[in-house]
Design a protein around this motif. Sequence first.
Motif, PDB file in Angstrom:
ATOM      1  N   ALA A 199       0.849  -1.307  -0.072  1.00 19.21           N
ATOM      2  CA  ALA A 199       0.122   0.108  -0.085  1.00 19.21           C
ATOM      3  C   ALA A 199       0.807   1.319  -0.158  1.00 19.21           C
ATOM      4  O   ALA A 199       0.598   2.076  -0.773  1.00 19.21           O
ATOM      5  N   PHE A 200       1.759   1.265   0.891  1.00 16.08           N
ATOM      6  CA  PHE A 200       2.750   2.391   0.891  1.00 16.08           C
ATOM      7  C   PHE A 200       3.533   2.654  -0.489  1.00 16.08           C
ATOM      8  O   PHE A 200       3.815   3.799  -0.692  1.00 16.08           O
ATOM      9  N   ASP A 201       3.827   1.441  -1.048  1.00 19.19           N
ATOM     10  CA  ASP A 201       4.579   1.465  -2.349  1.00 19.19           C
ATOM     11  C   ASP A 201       3.552   2.226  -3.393  1.00 19.19           C
ATOM     12  O   ASP A 201       4.277   2.925  -4.286  1.00 19.19           O
ATOM     13  N   SER A 202       2.401   2.227  -3.353  1.00 18.34           N
ATOM     14  CA  SER A 202       1.367   2.445  -4.480  1.00 18.34           C
ATOM     15  C   SER A 202       0.687   3.721  -3.896  1.00 18.34           C
ATOM     16  O   SER A 202      -0.220   4.103  -4.424  1.00 18.34           O
ATOM     17  N   LEU A 203       1.031   4.104  -2.687  1.00 18.64           N
ATOM     18  CA  LEU A 203       0.488   5.266  -2.168  1.00 18.64           C
ATOM     19  C   LEU A 203       0.183   6.553  -3.033  1.00 18.64           C
ATOM     20  O   LEU A 203      -0.921   7.056  -3.049  1.00 18.64           O
ATOM     21  N   SER A 204       0.911   6.702  -3.706  1.00 16.95           N
ATOM     22  CA  SER A 204       1.172   7.861  -4.632  1.00 16.95           C
ATOM     23  C   SER A 204      -0.039   7.803  -5.750  1.00 16.95           C
ATOM     24  O   SER A 204      -0.430   8.851  -6.344  1.00 16.95           O
ATOM     25  N   ARG A 205      -0.412   6.631  -5.973  1.00 15.66           N
ATOM     26  CA  ARG A 205      -1.562   6.443  -6.989  1.00 15.66           C
ATOM     27  C   ARG A 205      -2.805   6.496  -6.509  1.00 15.66           C
ATOM     28  O   ARG A 205      -3.850   6.543  -7.294  1.00 15.66           O
ATOM     29  N   PHE A 206      -3.029   6.607  -5.292  1.00 24.51           N
ATOM     30  CA  PHE A 206      -4.330   6.415  -4.473  1.00 24.51           C
ATOM     31  C   PHE A 206      -4.892   7.664  -4.408  1.00 24.51           C
ATOM     32  O   PHE A 206      -4.502   8.710  -3.987  1.00 24.51           O
ATOM     33  N   GLU A 207      -6.086   7.780  -5.033  1.00 25.90           N
ATOM     34  CA  GLU A 207      -6.735   8.999  -5.263  1.00 25.90           C
ATOM     35  C   GLU A 207      -7.958   9.232  -4.312  1.00 25.90           C
ATOM     36  O   GLU A 207      -8.867  10.383  -4.511  1.00 25.90           O
ATOM     37  N   GLY A 208      -8.386   8.198  -3.562  1.00 22.48           N
ATOM     38  CA  GLY A 208      -9.450   8.416  -2.716  1.00 22.48           C
ATOM     39  C   GLY A 208     -10.842   8.268  -3.137  1.00 22.48           C
ATOM     40  O   GLY A 208     -11.812   8.664  -2.731  1.00 22.48           O
ATOM     41  N   ARG A 209     -10.789   7.638  -4.543  1.00 22.42           N
ATOM     42  CA  ARG A 209     -12.188   7.481  -5.307  1.00 22.42           C
ATOM     43  C   ARG A 209     -13.171   6.446  -4.132  1.00 22.42           C
ATOM     44  O   ARG A 209     -14.141   6.521  -4.103  1.00 22.42           O
ATOM     45  N   ALA A 210     -12.397   5.491  -3.759  1.00 22.06           N
ATOM     46  CA  ALA A 210     -13.127   4.509  -2.920  1.00 22.06           C
ATOM     47  C   ALA A 210     -12.134   4.734  -1.643  1.00 22.06           C
ATOM     48  O   ALA A 210     -11.543   5.379  -1.263  1.00 22.06           O
ATOM     49  N   SER A 211     -13.084   4.119  -0.606  1.00 26.53           N
ATOM     50  CA  SER A 211     -12.619   4.234   0.789  1.00 26.53           C
ATOM     51  C   SER A 211     -11.328   3.706   0.977  1.00 26.53           C
ATOM     52  O   SER A 211     -10.788   2.698   0.105  1.00 26.53           O
ATOM     53  N   ALA A 212     -10.156   3.950   1.913  1.00 28.30           N
ATOM     54  CA  ALA A 212      -9.138   3.585   2.111  1.00 28.30           C
ATOM     55  C   ALA A 212      -9.006   2.063   2.343  1.00 28.30           C
ATOM     56  O   ALA A 212      -8.383   1.154   1.976  1.00 28.30           O
ATOM     57  N   ARG A 213     -10.186   1.755   3.334  1.00 29.93           N
ATOM     58  CA  ARG A 213     -10.540   0.334   3.780  1.00 29.93           C
ATOM     59  C   ARG A 213     -10.621  -0.654   2.403  1.00 29.93           C
ATOM     60  O   ARG A 213      -9.984  -1.834   2.434  1.00 29.93           O
ATOM     61  N   THR A 214     -11.613  -0.216   1.540  1.00 30.98           N
ATOM     62  CA  THR A 214     -11.806  -0.983   0.384  1.00 30.98           C
ATOM     63  C   THR A 214     -10.553  -1.200  -0.571  1.00 30.98           C
ATOM     64  O   THR A 214     -10.190  -2.473  -0.865  1.00 30.98           O
ATOM     65  N   TRP A 215      -9.801   0.040  -0.711  1.00 30.48           N
ATOM     66  CA  TRP A 215      -8.287  -0.063  -1.459  1.00 30.48           C
ATOM     67  C   TRP A 215      -7.311  -1.049  -0.730  1.00 30.48           C
ATOM     68  O   TRP A 215      -6.790  -1.900  -1.580  1.00 30.48           O
ATOM     69  N   LEU A 216      -7.364  -0.972   0.329  1.00 28.63           N
ATOM     70  CA  LEU A 216      -6.466  -1.780   1.309  1.00 28.63           C
ATOM     71  C   LEU A 216      -6.799  -3.152   1.300  1.00 28.63           C
ATOM     72  O   LEU A 216      -5.846  -4.059   1.031  1.00 28.63           O
ATOM     73  N   LEU A 217      -8.094  -3.549   1.230  1.00 25.84           N
ATOM     74  CA  LEU A 217      -8.397  -5.005   1.408  1.00 25.84           C
ATOM     75  C   LEU A 217      -8.234  -5.389  -0.129  1.00 25.84           C
ATOM     76  O   LEU A 217      -8.033  -6.701  -0.149  1.00 25.84           O
ATOM     77  N   SER A 218      -8.319  -4.859  -1.233  1.00 27.79           N
ATOM     78  CA  SER A 218      -7.974  -5.491  -2.589  1.00 27.79           C
ATOM     79  C   SER A 218      -6.511  -5.796  -2.651  1.00 27.79           C
ATOM     80  O   SER A 218      -6.341  -6.607  -3.319  1.00 27.79           O
TER      81      SER A 218
END
Length: 199
Positions: free
Chosen positions: A72-91
Motif C-alpha cells: 500500500a505504501f509503495d503504491s500510495l502515490s497512486r491512491f486518489e481516494g475515489r473508494a475508501s482506503a479500507r476498500t483499496w487496502l483490502l483489495s
Amino acid sequence: MITSVLPAPRATTRAVTDASATAWALAARNGDPHAAEHFVRALHGDVLRYVAHLSGDPQTAQDLTQETFARAFDSLSRFEGRASARTWLLSIARRAVADSFRRAAARPKLADTHDWQAVLERAQPRGLPGFDDGVALLDLLEALPEERREAFVLTRIVGLSYEDAARFIGCPIGTVRSRVGRARATLERLLLEADALPR
C-alpha cells in the motif's frame, strides 16, 4: 443540553472510520508521517482479520498484513481516494494472499514423515480460549459457496458497509445483500442441525 452516553451506531462509526482512514491515507501520500501511522492503526485489525480468513493460516496472517501495508505504501502515490482506503487496502490484501498461495504452490514440500499433515496438526496449540469456536466457525464458513462466504466475511467479520463490499467485489449492492442473507440463513440452518445431533 443533554448528551447521550450511548455509543454511536456501528454503521455511523464505520463511516467515520472510513472517512478518517481515507483522509489519513491521502495525507500520508503527501508525506505526513503522523497520518501514515494513523492510517495503519485505523485499518490494521481489519486487514489482519481479512488475510487470516483468506489464507486460513493465522501464523502467516501477520506477515501477510505487513506485506499488504508495504504494498500500500509503495503504491500510495497512486491512491486518489475515489473508494475508501479500507476498500483499496483490502483489495491489496486479497492480491497479497493470492500471491502467497502461488509462491507456496511453486515451492517443493519436503517432509521426513509419511503423514506430515497429521504431525503438523498435532503440533498446533489446543485448549486456547476460543480455539474450538474459531475452528467451528471456519468449518461453517467453508460450507458456504465462495461468493456468499466472501460477502458475509466482508460485511459481518471485516465490517465493510454493503456499498463498500459491493465496490470491492464488483457487483450491485442488492447482490451483496442477497448473498449475505442467504449465507446467514445457511449458517443458522447448519447451527440448528449441529445442535440437534446427539452429543
